[in-house]
Design an enzyme around this catalytic site. Structure first.
Site, short mmCIF file in Angstrom:
data_model
loop_
_atom_site.label_atom_id
_atom_site.label_comp_id
_atom_site.label_asym_id
_atom_site.label_seq_id
_atom_site.Cartn_x
_atom_site.Cartn_y
_atom_site.Cartn_z
N ASN A 73 0.80 -1.22 0.00
CA ASN A 73 0.00 0.00 0.00
C ASN A 73 0.84 1.28 0.00
O ASN A 73 0.42 2.28 -0.56
CB ASN A 73 -0.94 0.04 1.21
CG ASN A 73 -1.71 1.34 1.27
OD1 ASN A 73 -2.54 1.62 0.39
ND2 ASN A 73 -1.42 2.18 2.25
N ASP A 87 -8.31 5.16 0.63
CA ASP A 87 -7.11 4.82 -0.17
C ASP A 87 -5.86 5.18 0.62
O ASP A 87 -4.95 4.38 0.77
CB ASP A 87 -7.17 5.60 -1.49
CG ASP A 87 -6.06 5.22 -2.46
OD1 ASP A 87 -5.23 4.36 -2.11
OD2 ASP A 87 -6.02 5.80 -3.57
N ASP A 131 -1.22 -7.23 3.15
CA ASP A 131 -1.45 -6.22 4.18
C ASP A 131 -2.34 -5.09 3.65
O ASP A 131 -2.28 -4.72 2.48
CB ASP A 131 -0.09 -5.64 4.60
CG ASP A 131 -0.21 -4.62 5.73
OD1 ASP A 131 -0.56 -5.04 6.84
OD2 ASP A 131 0.00 -3.43 5.49
N HIS A 181 -7.11 -0.48 1.83
CA HIS A 181 -6.54 0.78 1.33
C HIS A 181 -5.97 0.63 -0.08
O HIS A 181 -5.35 1.54 -0.60
CB HIS A 181 -5.43 1.24 2.28
CG HIS A 181 -5.83 1.22 3.72
ND1 HIS A 181 -6.70 2.14 4.24
CD2 HIS A 181 -5.53 0.36 4.72
CE1 HIS A 181 -6.89 1.86 5.53
NE2 HIS A 181 -6.21 0.78 5.84
N GLU A 194 -5.66 -9.03 4.50
CA GLU A 194 -6.06 -8.37 5.73
C GLU A 194 -7.01 -7.23 5.36
O GLU A 194 -6.58 -6.15 4.99
CB GLU A 194 -4.84 -7.81 6.48
CG GLU A 194 -5.21 -7.09 7.75
CD GLU A 194 -4.38 -5.84 8.02
OE1 GLU A 194 -4.35 -5.41 9.17
OE2 GLU A 194 -3.77 -5.29 7.09
CA CA Z 1 -3.70 3.18 -0.86
#
Ligand code: CA
Length: 495
Positions: A104, A198, A235, A239, A265
């Site tokens: 992310n 996000d 992970d 997001h 997750e």
């Molecule tokens: Ca993101």
């Protein structure tokens, strides 16, 4: 997933100093013998905080403890040679290795760039100021210590959608980076908290940049080729746009192994939100059962006031049994961590019985519950705390019981608020068991196993109760359990 048991082989406060890869290799044989089949290992690449990084502050995905970057060569868990030895040893013993992947965000950029940004309201991320302004930000990753080995890709301001810090003006917050991707908006198919979730932290990765997308596919294939991959733990999935993992996991299955175990997750207690996510990723992965973890936490806090018949209410393992990874605690829920909601030690044997011995769900065991943990850190109130996470004495036996006795059809006897029982009926070749749990005083339950189990002697596999219980001519007996405890009754002739 009846045949598999996952172990999260680390926790947030695992000691620094490069011991983990060595320890997991040393324990490989005993874990396999106990009945563990899959190992979730911590992020193996270099984080921004180098040798003290737990691994969730991704700096360089291609530095597996091989290059002198961020204050050392090895990661917190050891160097690349030790990692390769650990994975080879685990696989030799028949264990599968699941890598923790944090895509992310990135942190610890090497150089400043001049960027155009717009300020974002942290409480409503869709509220982005009209006016863009020029600032300096750390958005360029050149990885000087690696110097182009394994990949020559340089990450820059076009590879990120937002940052939490700018220079000149010196300011903290959330800043939307203006580049050619996304028309100034955050990515879609992410969680809806704060309007659009996000952005989580650090430099938020811009998956709509094709060069980034290709680099992350290249990296996954590279990791499998270089050290070996049997699965991924993804992970911060809420997001990351769902379309990205739908594509990325599809690619990895095609190029590495169609049987990869992939668990995302997506930390959300509402099964309908998780259902939407599963649809978006074409059911190519499993999800952690967040709601069940919360039920365990609540039950452990409420003690004898908790109605055990409601323990599975809202659980993913009930609504989506084929996609649920069930857990008791993890590195985020343990005491002093960000999602702190630990399950009290007295309830852990009960909770583990409820994930390990049932028909549905892939259970995930947590390292401190098997080996214990002791650490000191600052709490949410700013005070210093020393935490003792005791080893759960009956856990190895419960894992063994899963391998030997959690077999065949399941009958639930969830008829009283303080005492649950369920029967695993066994198969033609494998014995079953009777599991009985209470959150109040020692008690017993009359359970009928059928005439084919008439006159059979049973013993508690966990040894919490010492007597032998023999069924009558109908296969009925009163099965017992200690106060606030669990017993796993198995045929005496199967011991
Ligand atoms: Ca993101």
């Amino acid at each position: 997933m009846a045949e598999r048991t996952l172990l999260q082989f680390f926790h947030w406060y695992y000691p620094e100093g490069g011991h983990l890869w060595k320890e997991v290799a040393e324990k490989a044989e005993s874990l396999a013998a106990m009945g563990i089949t899959d190992l979730w290992i911590p992020p193996a690449y270099k984080g921004a905080t180098g040798p003290s990084s737990v691994g969730y502050d991704t700096y360089d995905l291609f530095d597996l403890g091989e290059f002198d970057q961020k204050g050392g060569i090895a990661t917190k868990y050891g160097d690349r040679a030790a990692l390769q030895n650990a994975i080879a040893t685990l696989r030799e013993k028949g264990l599968r290795v699941m890598h923790d992947v944090v895509l992310n965000h990135k942190m610890g950029a090497d150089e400043l760039e001049t960027v155009q940004v717009r300020r974002v309201d942290p409480d409503n991320r869709t509220d982005i100021e009209e006016d863009a302004f020029e600032a300096q930000a750390y958005t360029r990753f050149t990885f000087p210590g690696r110097n182009g080995t394994h990949s020559r890709f340089v990450w820059d301001m076009k590879c990120f959608s937002g940052v939490d810090h700018i220079h000149q003006p010196d300011e903290n917050g959330i800043f939307r980076l203006i580049n050619e991707y996304g028309d100034g908006e955050w990515d879609t198919e992410v969680d809806e908290e704060y309007g659009n979730f996000d952005y989580l932290m650090g430099n938020d990765v811009e998956f709509r940049n094709r060069a980034v997308y290709d680099e992350l596919i290249f990296w996954g294939e590279w990791l499998a080729k270089e050290v070996g991959v049997d699965g991924f733990r993804l992970d911060a999935a809420k997001h990351i746009p769902a379309w990205f993992f739908r594509d990325w996991v599809g690619h990895m299955r095609q190029s590495i192994n169609p049987e990869l175990l992939v668990v995302a997750e997506y930390w959300h207690p509402d099964p309908s939100v998780l259902r939407t996510y599963l649809d978006r990723v074409d059911q190519q992965l499993m999800l952690f059962d967040v709601a069940l973890h919360h039920r365990f936490h609540d039950a452990s806090q409420a003690g004898e006031d908790f109605d055990l018949r409601t323990i599975f209410d809202g659980a993913l393992v009930v609504s989506e049994p084929d996609y649920a990874v069930t857990l008791v605690d993890n590195h985020d829920t343990q005491p002093l961590q960000s999602l702190e909601a630990p399950v009290a030690p007295w309830f852990k044997p009960l909770a583990y019985a409820l994930i390990l011995l049932r028909e549905k769900g892939l259970p995930c065991v947590f390292y401190p519950d098997l080996y214990g943990a002791h650490y000191t850190d600052t709490g949410h109130d700013g005070g210093e705390y020393t935490i003792e996470m005791p080893r759960i004495e009956s856990l190895p036996k419960l894992i063994e019981a899963r391998r030997k006795y959690a077999k065949g059809m399941q009958t639930d006897l969830f008829d009283t608020d303080d005492c649950l029982a369920f029967i695993r009926h066994g198969t033609e070749t494998e014995p079953g068991c009777v599991v009985i749990i209470t959150n109040r005083n020692a008690t017993q339950k009359s359970i009928t196993l059928g005439s084919e189990q008439a006159g059979v002697a049973f013993r508690d596999f966990l040894g919490h109760r010492n007597e032998e219980i023999t069924t009558d001519e109908n296969g009925t007996a009163d099965f017992t359990v200690e106060a606030g405890s669990v017993s796993v009754w198995v045929r005496a002739d199967s011991l």
